[in-house]
Design a protein around this motif. Structure first.
Motif, PDB file in Angstrom:
ATOM      1  N   ILE A   1       0.872  -1.173   0.000  1.00  0.00           N
ATOM      2  CA  ILE A   1       0.000   0.000   0.000  1.00  0.00           C
ATOM      3  C   ILE A   1       0.916   1.233   0.000  1.00  0.00           C
ATOM      4  O   ILE A   1       1.664   1.443   0.965  1.00  0.00           O
ATOM      5  N   PRO A   2       0.875   2.015  -1.078  1.00  0.00           N
ATOM      6  CA  PRO A   2       1.747   3.195  -1.112  1.00  0.00           C
ATOM      7  C   PRO A   2       1.372   4.202  -0.015  1.00  0.00           C
ATOM      8  O   PRO A   2       0.188   4.468   0.198  1.00  0.00           O
ATOM      9  N   LEU A   3       2.422   4.700   0.663  1.00  0.00           N
ATOM     10  CA  LEU A   3       2.203   5.719   1.697  1.00  0.00           C
ATOM     11  C   LEU A   3       2.949   6.978   1.270  1.00  0.00           C
ATOM     12  O   LEU A   3       3.666   6.969   0.258  1.00  0.00           O
TER      13      LEU A   3
ATOM     14  N   LYS B   1       3.220   0.280   2.938  1.00  0.00           N
ATOM     15  CA  LYS B   1       2.775  -0.608   4.012  1.00  0.00           C
ATOM     16  C   LYS B   1       2.673  -1.985   3.346  1.00  0.00           C
ATOM     17  O   LYS B   1       1.970  -2.116   2.330  1.00  0.00           O
ATOM     18  N   LYS B   2       3.418  -2.976   3.883  1.00  0.00           N
ATOM     19  CA  LYS B   2       3.518  -4.244   3.152  1.00  0.00           C
ATOM     20  C   LYS B   2       2.855  -5.408   3.904  1.00  0.00           C
ATOM     21  O   LYS B   2       2.918  -5.491   5.121  1.00  0.00           O
TER      22      LYS B   2
ATOM     23  N   PHE C   1      -5.874   0.405   4.972  1.00  0.00           N
ATOM     24  CA  PHE C   1      -5.876   1.863   5.088  1.00  0.00           C
ATOM     25  C   PHE C   1      -6.365   2.285   6.472  1.00  0.00           C
ATOM     26  O   PHE C   1      -7.155   1.589   7.086  1.00  0.00           O
ATOM     27  N   ASP C   2      -5.882   3.459   6.852  1.00  0.00           N
ATOM     28  CA  ASP C   2      -6.310   4.006   8.133  1.00  0.00           C
ATOM     29  C   ASP C   2      -7.593   4.803   7.884  1.00  0.00           C
ATOM     30  O   ASP C   2      -7.550   6.012   7.685  1.00  0.00           O
ATOM     31  N   ILE C   3      -8.724   4.108   7.821  1.00  0.00           N
ATOM     32  CA  ILE C   3      -9.973   4.793   7.463  1.00  0.00           C
ATOM     33  C   ILE C   3     -11.036   4.572   8.530  1.00  0.00           C
ATOM     34  O   ILE C   3     -10.975   3.601   9.280  1.00  0.00           O
ATOM     35  N   LYS C   4     -11.980   5.498   8.543  1.00  0.00           N
ATOM     36  CA  LYS C   4     -13.093   5.347   9.494  1.00  0.00           C
ATOM     37  C   LYS C   4     -14.352   4.878   8.771  1.00  0.00           C
ATOM     38  O   LYS C   4     -15.132   4.113   9.299  1.00  0.00           O
TER      39      LYS C   4
ATOM     40  N   TYR D   1      -0.365  -5.513  -6.021  1.00  0.00           N
ATOM     41  CA  TYR D   1      -0.245  -6.948  -5.756  1.00  0.00           C
ATOM     42  C   TYR D   1       1.029  -7.482  -6.407  1.00  0.00           C
ATOM     43  O   TYR D   1       1.306  -7.168  -7.585  1.00  0.00           O
ATOM     44  N   ASN D   2       1.763  -8.259  -5.676  1.00  0.00           N
ATOM     45  CA  ASN D   2       3.014  -8.886  -6.154  1.00  0.00           C
ATOM     46  C   ASN D   2       3.936  -7.892  -6.862  1.00  0.00           C
ATOM     47  O   ASN D   2       4.567  -8.210  -7.871  1.00  0.00           O
TER      48      ASN D   2
END
Lengths: 809, 219
Positions: free
Chosen positions: A107-109, A115-116, A163-166, A178-179
């Motif tokens: 996940i690109p930050l 974030k892997k 993700f840091d989501i609400k 992915y991969n």
């Protein structure tokens, strides 16, 4: 009236505490077992039950007819996914699903960071048809979310993990890679699936992503390749029959596969079968076994029955204690029906108490059987109205079953004789006494069957785990090597591991001699006009591997690394299949494998390379074609102190030096072999408990009867002692009648147990012998346990001062 | 009425063509040696047992050999029992024991409280209402038994040696209670060995070998 009955029930419970405790404990054990088993069975049978039109949903599966066996596969050729959509009439909805092995997710930050997630399971390629077929609640996005390539739909829990989501909406537009190569954008969020489905995918990548040149699926246009990754589901229209669908599938097959060397066929698997059919995989999920579930129901039924028998026996034996009360009630105008209702109410109170107690036992049982019980099975009655309803049904059914007969017996007492205390339920030849004896025999017959079965199953498990398999397996670790790394690294690791002081030997090779999973190839052998065509398992190894595992050579030579194209080794079973009598005769025989012909250079003594459920089959060994293997076999020196643990830590450290952050996966060969018998070990554990509980319940019942009998014979015991009887004589007097019943039970149980276990043993190609002394041992065990139970009370009665006995009389 | 007890080898005549009549409001004592048929007669009169031959007219209705349900119904509405050994239910309190006949006759809960308390007051046992039978003296237990027998206001009370397990003082109290009940209109038939107790009755019937041998009218 009912309140009056309840009062009496509670006060009688207190007054006859021992009998009450025996009854409640026995019923609580039976009800606990029934509740745990209900939770398991209800959970497994509820799979996919909630789906709309579930009876019209199918999976298309494949079966391949090889020369000497059929292979079933849950997948279909990739092109069938598209062809079914356009050419299958009568399908209301067709949903292709390509199930991926666990994928690496990034996940690109901000700041070029990621974030892997190393291995994310439950990732599939599919399209909107999946959500049309398996209705799902959309939290963000819609059915059109998967129409574009490089889109992904996530479940709510997976989105929250990434993700840091609400709110789900916040995940829309975010990127998931992915991969390291498939960059997708989140286009929808769906609710998490319930626990009782096998379709619990979490990441849904749009199927059209797989059509893209860079990310195209392998074999996307090959009809002759069947991979369980590529699955196909559909909903038939109401008027369509399965016969017509299978006919169409055959036509599709024949049209597209003119030269089908797989000899494949497509079949329909109903949705309701998917969770239970071990012939086809369910995305590597747990498959439930209906026979096991029915077996569990039988165990629960037996334990409940034993507890009900205790209730009937003890209540009728102690009925005389209630005679006066019955007489009074009848005198005061109570009718026969009112008395029956009263005694049934009492039984229901006892059963309800047992059910409440069982709510304490159930969490303990769930912990004990955690390995055996599906992980999603949980016990939280307040959130499980079905469980409460089942408990109430159980209370009523068990209450009626256990209480009806005693209620009829008690209510039938004559008022006049009851008041005079002339009621008897114990005399020899008395019908009720004979019934109690019969029921006691039944209880101990069941317990004895369990004892014999436990001993035989344990013996078979000991046999399969300790049998000489024809190769060494102790202290050997098989370490999987990554397939995407340069082959030179294998040698570097091999040398590094060999240098460790705890390592006796290390070799590279294919899979260990015995392991779950196999690959077969059709091998042909022609001798004159005779053609032997066989689907044969092939393993890969060379000389060092054979020597390390101690695989015996009976003719020729071991394969050397350079033999990859010059020779093959076979086992004795294959030798016989090819028609040779002596191993030497097979040397030089030329076998055709795909497009090449190789000579047999060596013959191995037969060894057990799969579970002992199966007879030894033909097997061939070949050396690796490029000298590369995917398993490192390490023989450790005998374990002293913590040396194996140290060795594995050292190997892992060297592994990471060479392969970086690649996963270090290993397995001891003997443990993976023990894993073949996991189901049998579970059965053994279940049997141990069933045996223990059935003996416990039966012995409690026996104890209650002995206590009652001793009380009834207090005067006789006193008189006999005054006349000079010894303690042993009194114990024998009180025991002999009961021990006779146990002996009858042993005689009845032995053939039953032998029949049941013989059938079970038929599942093994190699079986332990069942010696006669095992039945004797089981009998001695049963008599021993019964005698201890009887003596517990009989000795106490025999030691009582006769003056006291006579006075109390 | 005739009544026989049979075993495989022996037939015993318990009641041998016995004939008697008890009028409403009478207090009758039945006396005789052990085995003369007193208790058998009482069981038949109480509809706990059937005669083998003959007729039993209760309040003008034939009740010999009627079904169990009918007998239970007649019994609970018309007859109260007092036993020598009290026959209270050990698991029930004094109050609950006395309440039991009212439950069987289907009296409403609020009425039951009133009637039980009334009869316990009358028997002077109210202060023991929450005690269990084992916590009472013999005299108190018999009062509870009488309270239970009369709570349904039966037409007939059958008393089987009601003072047999009591000392003379308690025995006299019980006999006074029975006399009071009789004076209030309840018919009483009492089996007894005691000449003293029998003198409380209006008439003594003496039995021997299942037959009436003498009747004494008490003046």
């Amino acid at each position: 009236m009912l309140i009056n009955y309840l009062k009496i029930a509670i006060r009688s419970f207190r007054r006859n505490l021992v009998v009450s405790v025996i009854n409640v404990t026995g019923l609580a054990i039976g009800i606990s077992a029934a509740l745990v088993i209900y939770l398991i069975v209800h959970h497994d049978f509820s799979y996919e039950n909630f789906r709309k039109d579930k009876d019209r949903i199918y999976r298309i599966v494949s079966i391949m007819h090889f020369p000497n066996q059929d292979f079933k596969n849950s997948g279909v050729p990739f092109p069938l996914q598209k062809a079914a959509r356009t050419e299958l009439s009568g399908a209301e909805q067709v949903a292709p699903v390509t199930v991926m092995y666990p994928m690496k997710v990034s996940i690109p930050l901000a700041g070029n960071n990621f974030k892997k997630f190393k291995k994310q399971p439950d990732v599939v390629y599919t399209d909107d048809s999946f959500f049309r077929l398996f209705e799902t609640k959309w939290l963000a996005g819609s059915l059109s979310s998967l129409t574009q390539p490089f889109n992904v739909v996530l479940t709510e829990s997976r989105a929250k993990a990434y993700f840091d989501i609400k709110a789900p909406q916040e995940a829309i537009g975010r990127v998931v890679v992915y991969n390291d190569s498939i960059k997708t954008t989140v286009s929808g969020i769906v609710a998490d699936p319930p626990v009782n489905t096998d379709f619990n995918f979490k990441d849904f990548i749009s199927l059209s992503t797989g059509d893209n040149a860079d990310t195209q699926f392998k074999n996307w246009n090959v009809w002759n390749n069947i991979d369980s990754q590529n699955q196909l589901f559909f909903k038939a229209s109401p008027a369509t029959t399965t016969a017509s669908l299978e006919k169409q599938l055959k036509e599709l097959h024949d049209k597209n596969l003119k030269n089908d060397f797989l000899k494949s066929q497509y079949l329909l698997q109903p949705l309701s079968d998917i969770h239970f059919n071990a012939d086809y995989q369910v995305f590597d999920h747990r498959i439930a076994n209906k026979r096991t579930l029915y077996g569990l129901l039988v165990v629960a039924g037996i334990l409940l029955l034993l507890a009900c028998i205790n209730f009937v026996n003890l209540t009728t034996a102690h009925a005389v204690n209630r005679a006066r009360e019955i007489g009074i009630r009848k005198t005061l105008g109570s009718s026969y029906r009112q008395l029956i209702v009263q005694f049934l109410s009492e039984t229901l109170v006892i059963t309800a108490t047992a059910a409440l107690l069982s709510y304490l036992f159930v969490p303990i049982l769930l912990k004990i059987f955690a390995d055996f019980i599906p992980p999603d099975v949980h016990f939280s009655p307040l959130q499980q109205p079905n469980l409460i309803a089942f408990t109430i049904i159980l209370i009523v059914v068990v209450g009626l079953f256990a209480g009806l007969y005693p209620a009829f017996v008690l209510a039938r007492f004559n008022a006049v004789t009851s008041l005079k205390k002339q009621v008897s339920t114990n005399g020899k030849g008395n019908g009720k006494s004979a019934l109690r004896q019969t029921l006691t025999i039944f209880q101990f017959t069941v317990a004895q069957v369990f004892i014999v079965a436990t001993l035989i199953v344990s013996k078979q498990i000991h046999f399969v785990l300790n049998k000489d398999l024809g190769f060494k397996k102790d202290g050997i670790v098989a370490i999987d090597l990554p397939g995407d790394q340069p082959v030179e690294k294998q040698q570097v690791l091999l040398q590094a591991v060999k240098s460790l002081p705890q390592v006796e030997q290390a070799v590279l090779g294919g899979q260990p001699p015995a392991r779950n999973g196999f690959a077969t190839t059709v091998i042909q052998y022609r001798s004159g006009k005779k053609l032997v065509n066989n689907s044969t398992e092939i393993k890969y190894a060379d000389e060092n591997y054979f020597k390390m595992y101690g695989l015996k050579l009976v003719a020729g030579k071991y394969l050397s690394p350079s033999d990859s194209i010059r020779g093959i080794m076979i086992n004795e079973s294959y030798l016989h299949l090819l028609g040779f009598k002596q191993p030497d005769e097979a040397l030089g025989a030329r076998l055709k494998i795909q497009n090449r012909t190789v000579p047999v250079v060596g013959v191995l003594r037969d060894f057990y390379f799969s579970s002992l459920h199966n007879a030894i089959k033909p097997l061939a060994y070949s050396a690796s074609t490029k000298g590369e293997y995917f398993t490192l076999h390490v023989k450790l020196k005998p374990n002293s102190g913590d040396s194996w643990h140290t060795a594995l830590s050292s190997i892992e450290s060297r592994w990471h030096n060479i392969y970086g952050d690649k996963d270090f996966d290993y397995q001891f060969v003997d443990e993976s072999i023990a894993g073949f018998y996991k189901a049998e070990q579970n059965i053994s554990q279940l049997l141990n408990w069933a045996t223990g509980l059935s003996i416990f319940i039966s012995c409690m019942g026996l104890l209650g009867l002995v206590m009652h009998s001793t009380l009834q014979r207090t005067k006789e015991i006193g008189i006999r002692k005054v006349l000079g009887a010894s303690v042993a004589g009194i114990v024998a007097l009180l025991s002999v009648d009961f021990l006779k019943l146990i002996l009858i039970a042993i005689v009845l149980a032995s053939p039953l147990a032998w029949l049941a276990t013989s059938q079970w043993l038929q599942g093994f190609a190699y079986r332990a012998t069942v010696p006669w002394w095992l039945f004797v041992l089981s009998g001695v065990l049963a008599i021993g346990v019964a005698f201890v139970t009887i003596s517990f009370n009989a000795v106490k009665a025999a030691l009582t001062n006769p003056v006291k006995s006579l006075r109390s009389e | 009425m005739e009544k026989y007890y049979r075993t495989e080898e022996v037939e015993t005549i318990a009641l041998n063509k016995l004939s008697m009549e008890v009028k409403e409001g009478e207090f009758v004592a039945i006396m005789g040696p052990s085995g003369c048929g007193k208790s058998t007669l009482l069981n038949i009169l109480g509809m706990l047992d059937d005669p083998d031959a003959g007729s039993y007219l209760f309040n003008g209705t034939e009740v010999a050999n009627v079904g169990e349900r009918k007998r239970a119904d007649l019994r609970k509405h018309n007859i109260g029992f007092v036993f020598q050994s009290f026959n209270l239910i050990d698991e029930l309190t004094v109050y609950e024991n006395v309440e039991l006949p009212l439950i069987y006759t289907g009296v409403a809960s609020s009425d039951r409280v009133k009637r039980v308390e009334e009869v316990l007051e009358k028997m002077q046992i109210m202060h023991r209402r929450n005690h269990y039978p084992q916590q009472l003296s013999g005299g108190q237990q018999q009062r509870v038994a009488i309270a239970r027998a009369v709570v349904n206001k039966p037409k007939l009370i059958l008393a089987d040696e009601p003072t047999g397990n009591l000392d003379s003082s308690n025995g006299n109290e019980v006999m006074e209670l029975l006399t009071d009940l009789n004076e209030q209109g309840t018919t009483i038939i009492m089996v007894t060995h005691s000449e003293h107790d029998a003198r409380y009755s209006h008439r003594i019937i003496r039995l021997l070998d299942g037959q009436t041998v003498m009747e004494n009218i008490m003046i």
